[in-house]
Design an enzyme around this catalytic site. Sequence first.
Site, PDB file in Angstrom:
ATOM      1  N   GLY A   2      39.134  41.711  37.984  1.00  0.00           N
ATOM      2  CA  GLY A   2      39.135  41.365  39.394  1.00  0.00           C
ATOM      3  C   GLY A   2      39.616  42.520  40.242  1.00  0.00           C
ATOM      4  O   GLY A   2      39.777  43.636  39.764  1.00  0.00           O
ATOM      5  N   THR A   3      39.855  42.245  41.506  1.00  0.00           N
ATOM      6  CA  THR A   3      40.343  43.247  42.455  1.00  0.00           C
ATOM      7  C   THR A   3      41.691  42.790  42.980  1.00  0.00           C
ATOM      8  O   THR A   3      41.872  41.621  43.298  1.00  0.00           O
ATOM      9  CB  THR A   3      39.350  43.404  43.621  1.00  0.00           C
ATOM     10  OG1 THR A   3      38.066  43.721  43.097  1.00  0.00           O
ATOM     11  CG2 THR A   3      39.798  44.512  44.567  1.00  0.00           C
ATOM     12  N   VAL A   4      42.655  43.711  43.061  1.00  0.00           N
ATOM     13  CA  VAL A   4      43.988  43.374  43.542  1.00  0.00           C
ATOM     14  C   VAL A   4      44.175  43.936  44.947  1.00  0.00           C
ATOM     15  O   VAL A   4      43.957  45.120  45.190  1.00  0.00           O
ATOM     16  CB  VAL A   4      45.085  43.932  42.605  1.00  0.00           C
ATOM     17  CG1 VAL A   4      46.466  43.520  43.115  1.00  0.00           C
ATOM     18  CG2 VAL A   4      44.884  43.429  41.189  1.00  0.00           C
ATOM     19  N   LYS A  23      45.408  38.810  43.551  1.00  0.00           N
ATOM     20  CA  LYS A  23      44.346  39.142  42.602  1.00  0.00           C
ATOM     21  C   LYS A  23      43.152  38.234  42.867  1.00  0.00           C
ATOM     22  O   LYS A  23      43.301  37.003  42.948  1.00  0.00           O
ATOM     23  CB  LYS A  23      44.841  38.955  41.173  1.00  0.00           C
ATOM     24  CG  LYS A  23      43.996  39.667  40.125  1.00  0.00           C
ATOM     25  CD  LYS A  23      44.721  39.725  38.794  1.00  0.00           C
ATOM     26  CE  LYS A  23      43.942  40.532  37.771  1.00  0.00           C
ATOM     27  NZ  LYS A  23      44.684  40.644  36.485  1.00  0.00           N
ATOM     28  N   ASP A 123      47.964  42.566  25.023  1.00  0.00           N
ATOM     29  CA  ASP A 123      47.484  43.681  25.838  1.00  0.00           C
ATOM     30  C   ASP A 123      48.641  44.536  26.352  1.00  0.00           C
ATOM     31  O   ASP A 123      48.632  44.990  27.487  1.00  0.00           O
ATOM     32  CB  ASP A 123      46.640  43.162  27.010  1.00  0.00           C
ATOM     33  CG  ASP A 123      45.697  44.246  27.554  1.00  0.00           C
ATOM     34  OD1 ASP A 123      45.423  45.226  26.829  1.00  0.00           O
ATOM     35  OD2 ASP A 123      45.238  44.117  28.703  1.00  0.00           O
TER      36      ASP A 123
END
Length: 382
Positions: A2-4, A23, A123
């Site tokens: 996604g884009t923050v 987010k 992660d």
Amino acid sequence: MGTVFLVHDQSRDPSAHSPFALKVVEKSSLHTKLDADRRARWEVSVLTRLRNSSHPFLPSLLGSFETQELLCWAIPFCPGGDLNALRYRQSDHVFSPPVIRFYLAEIVCALEHLHSLGIVYRDLKPENILIQQSGHVTLTDFDLSRSLSPSSVKTLMMSSSSEPETDPPRKHRRNISRVIPMMASEKRKGLKKAKSARVSPISRRRQSFANGERSNSFVGTEEYVSPEVIRGDGHEFAVDWWALGVLSYEMLYGTTPFRGKNRKETFWKVLMKPPEFIGKPSPLKDLIGKLLEKEPTRRLGYRKGACEIKEHEFFRGLRWDLLTEVLRPPFLPSRDDRDLTEELKKGGIDIRDYFQKLKMPPSPSWSPSMEERRRNASLTEF
């Protein structure tokens, strides 16, 4: 995934003194084909669980909402950036052992809390470790995490008296030359870090986030991925302790221990090559070596979880209960946020317009042949 966006509440915080991170995942994006929607919803569910059992080194969910086009959730803004950027700001691009000790201790506490909730992180890497305004760390990005069954948690964290399992059968070993498509990671300005490509979370069998004591999903970041994930033997909490070993090595030497010229060589080194240590033996190097044990059942942290790691000589004398009381961490973000505040106050953007503009093709420079090309080309070609 996604884009923050860095945002502030115009009604409650018009001066933008308390910005937060939003987010956003666009539902109609091509990324949805790569399970971004499912992963986004999973991350929100994990953050919701963390909100109900707060921890100083893990984020809290401030809120979430959904429209027909977008799925959004908000978490606190960490002005110190990530651990990778902080390492590159050091003169020799490495941390000293006392600094490593401080950051590793907080990361161990964060992982211990996740594991107590039955969540394996999967992660861990410098880019996912953010520095709060206080100078303490917080983990981020839980879309690749996985929930294990309570029986698995109890077995792994309580059975210190049991003997290690025998080596897993090799008949399930996967050929590492069979490459799984990667998701491109965003480029970081000014950083020359080696590629840290995320492997798409493609399961070897049908995915289930709620049940099962082992996961067979092939996920992670290639330089941090554990041997059992590559082999496809199934993996548990020990993958996080392996990644902690890789992280510790990188903080000490400025490079990951198994990096190869390509993915195939990297995976071969992960499976077959021991880590190389320079200089005299030390408690930190001993800790790294025990975390980077190829066989998970012999890896430090497998039998008693974080307790086993906390007892290591490298952490001798550390007051774990007073970590949050440290007022002068190794690095404190600047409190001079006037520039940031002014940028936020200039005026907001419509997030829907932002994504719409991303879809618009760039304006090509005109040439005599362009008109003919436009007649015959589809929109996607531009």
